[in-house]
Design a protein around this motif. Structure first.
Motif, short mmCIF file in Angstrom:
data_model
loop_
_atom_site.label_atom_id
_atom_site.label_comp_id
_atom_site.label_asym_id
_atom_site.label_seq_id
_atom_site.Cartn_x
_atom_site.Cartn_y
_atom_site.Cartn_z
N PRO A 115 0.83 -1.21 0.00
CA PRO A 115 0.00 0.00 0.00
C PRO A 115 0.86 1.26 0.00
O PRO A 115 1.81 1.38 0.79
N GLY A 116 0.58 2.18 -0.91
CA GLY A 116 1.34 3.42 -1.00
C GLY A 116 2.55 3.35 -1.91
O GLY A 116 3.14 4.39 -2.24
N GLU A 117 2.95 2.16 -2.34
CA GLU A 117 4.12 2.02 -3.21
C GLU A 117 3.74 2.19 -4.68
O GLU A 117 2.57 2.03 -5.06
N ALA A 118 4.75 2.48 -5.51
CA ALA A 118 4.54 2.66 -6.94
C ALA A 118 5.65 1.97 -7.71
O ALA A 118 6.76 1.78 -7.22
N VAL A 119 5.34 1.58 -8.95
CA VAL A 119 6.35 1.06 -9.86
C VAL A 119 6.41 2.01 -11.06
O VAL A 119 5.38 2.46 -11.57
N ASN A 120 7.64 2.34 -11.50
CA ASN A 120 7.84 3.23 -12.63
C ASN A 120 8.36 2.45 -13.83
O ASN A 120 9.13 1.49 -13.68
N TYR A 121 7.97 2.88 -15.02
CA TYR A 121 8.36 2.20 -16.26
C TYR A 121 8.62 3.27 -17.32
O TYR A 121 7.71 4.02 -17.68
N THR A 122 9.86 3.37 -17.81
CA THR A 122 10.22 4.41 -18.76
C THR A 122 10.47 3.83 -20.15
O THR A 122 11.19 2.85 -20.30
N VAL A 123 9.85 4.46 -21.14
CA VAL A 123 10.02 4.06 -22.54
C VAL A 123 10.48 5.29 -23.32
O VAL A 123 9.90 6.37 -23.21
N ARG A 124 11.55 5.10 -24.10
CA ARG A 124 12.06 6.17 -24.98
C ARG A 124 11.58 5.91 -26.40
O ARG A 124 11.76 4.81 -26.91
N TRP A 125 11.00 6.93 -27.02
CA TRP A 125 10.48 6.83 -28.39
C TRP A 125 11.40 7.61 -29.33
O TRP A 125 11.67 8.79 -29.11
N TYR A 126 11.85 6.94 -30.41
CA TYR A 126 12.65 7.59 -31.44
C TYR A 126 11.89 7.49 -32.77
O TYR A 126 11.24 6.48 -33.05
N LEU A 127 12.03 8.53 -33.60
CA LEU A 127 11.41 8.52 -34.92
C LEU A 127 12.39 9.14 -35.90
O LEU A 127 12.71 10.33 -35.80
N VAL A 128 12.86 8.32 -36.86
CA VAL A 128 13.86 8.79 -37.81
C VAL A 128 13.45 8.39 -39.23
O VAL A 128 12.72 7.43 -39.43
N PRO A 129 13.95 9.12 -40.25
CA PRO A 129 13.60 8.79 -41.64
C PRO A 129 14.23 7.46 -42.08
O PRO A 129 15.32 7.11 -41.65
N GLN A 130 13.51 6.76 -42.96
CA GLN A 130 14.00 5.50 -43.53
C GLN A 130 13.43 5.35 -44.94
O GLN A 130 12.45 6.01 -45.28
N PRO A 131 14.01 4.46 -45.77
CA PRO A 131 13.44 4.22 -47.10
C PRO A 131 11.98 3.78 -47.00
O PRO A 131 11.58 3.14 -46.03
N LYS A 132 11.18 4.11 -48.02
CA LYS A 132 9.75 3.83 -47.98
C LYS A 132 9.41 2.34 -48.06
O LYS A 132 8.38 1.90 -47.58
N ASP A 133 10.25 1.56 -48.74
CA ASP A 133 9.98 0.13 -48.90
C ASP A 133 11.09 -0.68 -48.23
O ASP A 133 11.96 -1.25 -48.90
N PRO A 134 11.09 -0.74 -46.90
CA PRO A 134 12.19 -1.38 -46.19
C PRO A 134 12.16 -2.90 -46.27
O PRO A 134 11.08 -3.51 -46.39
N VAL A 135 13.32 -3.50 -46.22
CA VAL A 135 13.47 -4.95 -46.14
C VAL A 135 14.48 -5.22 -45.03
O VAL A 135 15.26 -4.35 -44.66
N PRO A 136 14.46 -6.43 -44.46
CA PRO A 136 15.46 -6.75 -43.44
C PRO A 136 16.87 -6.48 -43.94
O PRO A 136 17.23 -6.89 -45.05
N SER A 137 17.66 -5.78 -43.15
CA SER A 137 19.03 -5.46 -43.57
C SER A 137 19.91 -5.18 -42.36
O SER A 137 19.41 -4.79 -41.30
N LYS A 138 21.21 -5.36 -42.54
CA LYS A 138 22.17 -5.04 -41.49
C LYS A 138 22.15 -3.54 -41.19
O LYS A 138 22.31 -3.12 -40.05
N LYS A 139 21.96 -2.74 -42.25
CA LYS A 139 21.95 -1.28 -42.07
C LYS A 139 20.78 -0.83 -41.20
O LYS A 139 20.94 0.01 -40.32
#
Length: 297
Positions: free
Chosen positions: A263-287
């Motif tokens: 009772p009275g305790e809390a748990v915190n959970y942090t998520v970082r969101w990134y949004l960057v440009p990429q090719p429009k038709d992506p496929v699995p790649s090392k890059k």
């Protein structure tokens, strides 16, 4: 010499303007909607509808699904395991209004208390100008008189299309409902290219603290605490992907550790969101995988 000093002063002024422009900014948009912006990215939250994230853009380009379905739109937050509340989501957490504190650099939104479950939810929205990340810290506060066990759970809805990938062994990804999504193993990651069916499907996976989605020229990366296989709530997982029937929407989900709260305790959970440009038709790649690893390092 005077011209040189003038040029130096001008450059110093430009530098100051650049730094100032990169600082996180909050804004009230009216009708209980607020935004947090940093650099080219901006997030919009509806405090009047469960403090859901309605929009996440880079240079005005959207990554969040804009389908408006009751109990199934935007990005939200629930308590886990789901079997404790089943469906629909708890109203106080998912769709009722949140109180708002705005200090100009961050937004803190707090739910009403759920009398049935004894929890109150707090969401702290801010941004990191060093890498143009939106940072969300969720808190589950136990305001009941009982000791409880619970895990945090973020759910983000994106369009039903594109490519999803995680740092996991495809052979260990399990179906949570419906047919197993077809994840392909390449370059040390598991990749799922959207395929349309007439049924709802969901998987559970043990990842490495990140989840990536790319579609329509954007790459969305979420970074969160990496869990050991024993840490999620019963029948849940560190990473979940839900694909709704047809070409409608996908849910990108992550969960924190299943912990005991007195009772009275809390748990915190942090998520970082990134949004960057990429090719429009992506496929699995090392890059593509390398891009994600640089963001979450």
């Amino acid at each position: 010499m005077k011209r040189i000093l003038t040029a130096i002063a001008a450059l110093a002024f430009i530098g100051c303007v650049t730094v100032s422009a990169a600082e996180p900014q909050t804004k009230s948009l009216g009708e209980n909607k607020y935004s947090v912006s940093v650099g080219p990215v901006s997030i919009t939250i509806d405090a009047g509808a469960g403090a859901k994230v309605l929009s996440f853009t880079r240079d005005g380009k959207e990554v969040i699904s804009q389908l408006q379905r009751f109990n199934a739109f935007g990005s939200t937050f629930w308590t886990s395991p789901q079997k404790e509340w089943n469906w629909p989501p708890v109203a106080e957490f998912d769709r009722l209004a949140y109180d708002v504190e705005d200090n100009g650099r961050s937004l803190v939104m707090t739910s009403k208390l759920s009398e049935k479950f004894g929890y109150r939810i707090r969401k702290d929205f801010t941004a990191d100008p060093k890498d143009n990340a939106i940072v969300i810290t969720y808190s589950i506060i136990n305001e009941s008189k009982d000791t409880k066990k619970v895990a945090p759970w973020e759910i983000t809805r994106v369009p039903g299309d594109g490519l999803i990938f995680i740092a996991a062994d495809p052979a260990k990804i399990e179906a949570a409902s419906g047919e197993l999504l077809k994840f392909e193993g390449k370059y040390g990651a598991a990749w799922y290219t959207f395929d349309e069916t007439k049924e709802n499907r969901k998987i559970n996976a043990d990842g490495k603290g990140w989840l990536a989605y790319t579609n329509n020229g954007l790459l969305l990366v979420k970074k969160f605490p990496d869990l050991a296989p024993s840490q999620p709530a019963p029948d849940e997982a560190e990473i979940q992907v839900y694909v709704n029937e047809g070409k409608s929407f996908i849910e990108l989900e992550s969960q924190g550790a299943y912990v005991e709260l007195k009772p009275g305790e809390a748990v915190n959970y942090t998520v970082r969101w990134y949004l960057v440009p990429q090719p429009k038709d992506p496929v699995p790649s090392k890059k593509l995988l390398s891009t994600v690893k640089k963001l979450v390092k």
